[in-house]
Design an enzyme around this catalytic site. Structure first.
Site, PDB file in Angstrom:
ATOM      1  N   GLY A  55       0.994  -1.211   0.198  1.00  0.00           N
ATOM      2  CA  GLY A  55       0.075  -0.167   0.106  1.00  0.00           C
ATOM      3  C   GLY A  55       0.790   1.170   0.051  1.00  0.00           C
ATOM      4  O   GLY A  55       2.156   1.126   0.122  1.00  0.00           O
ATOM      5  N   THR A  59       7.848   6.351  -2.392  1.00  0.00           N
ATOM      6  CA  THR A  59       9.038   6.725  -1.270  1.00  0.00           C
ATOM      7  C   THR A  59      10.043   6.536  -1.757  1.00  0.00           C
ATOM      8  O   THR A  59      10.274   5.830  -2.863  1.00  0.00           O
ATOM      9  CB  THR A  59       8.529   5.682   0.151  1.00  0.00           C
ATOM     10  OG1 THR A  59       9.322   6.437   1.211  1.00  0.00           O
ATOM     11  CG2 THR A  59       9.010   4.340  -0.182  1.00  0.00           C
ATOM     12  N   HIS A  61      14.333   5.166  -0.831  1.00  0.00           N
ATOM     13  CA  HIS A  61      15.323   4.501   0.182  1.00  0.00           C
ATOM     14  C   HIS A  61      16.581   5.043  -0.160  1.00  0.00           C
ATOM     15  O   HIS A  61      16.834   4.935  -1.561  1.00  0.00           O
ATOM     16  CB  HIS A  61      15.152   3.129   0.160  1.00  0.00           C
ATOM     17  CG  HIS A  61      13.469   2.603   0.377  1.00  0.00           C
ATOM     18  ND1 HIS A  61      12.964   2.833   1.710  1.00  0.00           N
ATOM     19  CD2 HIS A  61      12.452   1.909  -0.152  1.00  0.00           C
ATOM     20  CE1 HIS A  61      11.749   2.389   1.804  1.00  0.00           C
ATOM     21  NE2 HIS A  61      11.758   1.711   0.579  1.00  0.00           N
ATOM     22  N   GLY A 130       4.034   1.679   4.635  1.00  0.00           N
ATOM     23  CA  GLY A 130       3.439   1.156   3.654  1.00  0.00           C
ATOM     24  C   GLY A 130       3.486  -0.582   3.967  1.00  0.00           C
ATOM     25  O   GLY A 130       4.471  -1.071   4.036  1.00  0.00           O
ATOM     26  N   PHE A 142       8.188   0.159   7.476  1.00  0.00           N
ATOM     27  CA  PHE A 142       8.499   1.351   7.502  1.00  0.00           C
ATOM     28  C   PHE A 142       9.823   1.943   7.111  1.00  0.00           C
ATOM     29  O   PHE A 142      10.946   0.937   6.996  1.00  0.00           O
ATOM     30  CB  PHE A 142       8.165   1.760   9.081  1.00  0.00           C
ATOM     31  CG  PHE A 142       9.151   1.393  10.153  1.00  0.00           C
ATOM     32  CD1 PHE A 142      10.392   1.900  10.383  1.00  0.00           C
ATOM     33  CD2 PHE A 142       8.753   0.090  10.644  1.00  0.00           C
ATOM     34  CE1 PHE A 142      11.220   1.201  11.067  1.00  0.00           C
ATOM     35  CE2 PHE A 142       9.882  -0.649  11.737  1.00  0.00           C
ATOM     36  CZ  PHE A 142      11.125   0.168  11.810  1.00  0.00           C
ATOM     37  N   ALA A 143      10.083   3.164   6.980  1.00  0.00           N
ATOM     38  CA  ALA A 143      11.353   3.954   6.761  1.00  0.00           C
ATOM     39  C   ALA A 143      11.493   5.008   7.487  1.00  0.00           C
ATOM     40  O   ALA A 143      10.612   5.949   7.374  1.00  0.00           O
ATOM     41  CB  ALA A 143      11.501   3.980   5.426  1.00  0.00           C
ATOM     42  N   CYS A 159       4.870  10.108  -1.171  1.00  0.00           N
ATOM     43  CA  CYS A 159       3.666   9.664  -0.319  1.00  0.00           C
ATOM     44  C   CYS A 159       2.376  10.417  -0.823  1.00  0.00           C
ATOM     45  O   CYS A 159       1.474  10.695  -0.212  1.00  0.00           O
ATOM     46  CB  CYS A 159       3.816  10.296   1.137  1.00  0.00           C
ATOM     47  SG  CYS A 159       5.312   9.751   1.690  1.00  0.00           S
TER      48      CYS A 159
END
Length: 221
Positions: A55, A59, A61, A130, A142-143, A159
């Site tokens: 979901g 995003t 990373h 997500g 998560f991040a 987002c």
């Protein structure tokens, strides 16, 4: 992603306890299933874009970011949203334990989802979430931005919110005149707040009591 899928299958089959897997990624944008094309970065930046089945929307990373993949049996498919809210609350606890006032936010009707963790003093987003749920087992996670390069966030729409300003632990603490903890210190605080420790197979998380379940840290890569 392949390793995460193996962990999910093991959790579904009951041969693995609830697991929190800490890791970091090389620079990469990941997009959720509903990410519109206009939110993606322009071509030619040299940072790959990876399609996912989680979901959430786009995003980013990178090294210097604490990523936590959460493989938990939540007992029922309709427990996904309560589990997500619980994860937000635990991440708020993590960020506040680092000395940064933080909060989760409710999403107004008709608005882009405000899932994640926000700084109260500066009104910036510091952590993204997500999730996906398969046969009552969560995946992805998560991040938390610790000390990563924040510039690539400005090259796309994070987002689903063009106006959002992303931030990091390093930026918030430096601006406030405080020392910045190491990644190892942040990892230990996050593990404590999320209840991750070596343990036998746990029961499903008790969402009514605010219990994420007793997890096992799968290590860090």
């Amino acid at each position: 992603m392949a390793r995460m899928r193996v962990m999910v299958r093991e959790r579904i089959d009951g041969v693995r306890p609830d697991t929190l897997w800490f890791l970091s990624h090389p620079p990469v944008y990941t997009v959720g299933k509903r990410t519109p094309p206009e939110h993606r970065p322009l071509a030619g930046l040299g940072i790959p874009v990876h399609e996912t089945n989680r979901g959430g929307l786009l995003t980013y990373h990178a090294p210097g970011q604490l990523v936590g993949y959460v493989m938990c049996h939540i007992g029922a498919m309709n427990a996904v949203v309560p589990f997500l809210r619980l994860l937000e609350a635990r991440l708020v606890d993590t960020v506040e334990a680092l000395g940064i006032p933080a909060e989760r936010r409710d999403t107004p009707p008709g608005s882009v989802e405000l899932t994640g963790v926000w700084t109260r003093r500066t009104n910036r987003k510091i952590a993204s979430i997500g999730l996906r749920c398969t046969r009552k087992v969560t995946s992805h996670g998560f991040a938390l931005n610790v000390d990563c390069d924040m510039r690539p966030w400005t090259w796309a729409t994070p987002c689903g919110m063009p106006e959002v300003e992303m931030t990091s632990v390093q930026r918030e603490l430096t601006d406030a005149g405080h020392a910045v903890p190491s990644m190892a210190e942040v990892r230990e605080i996050a593990a404590e707040m999320l209840g991750a420790r070596n343990a036998p197979h746990p029961p499903a998380p008790n969402l009514s009591s605010g219990d994420l379940g007793t997890g096992t840290r799968a290590g860090r890569t």
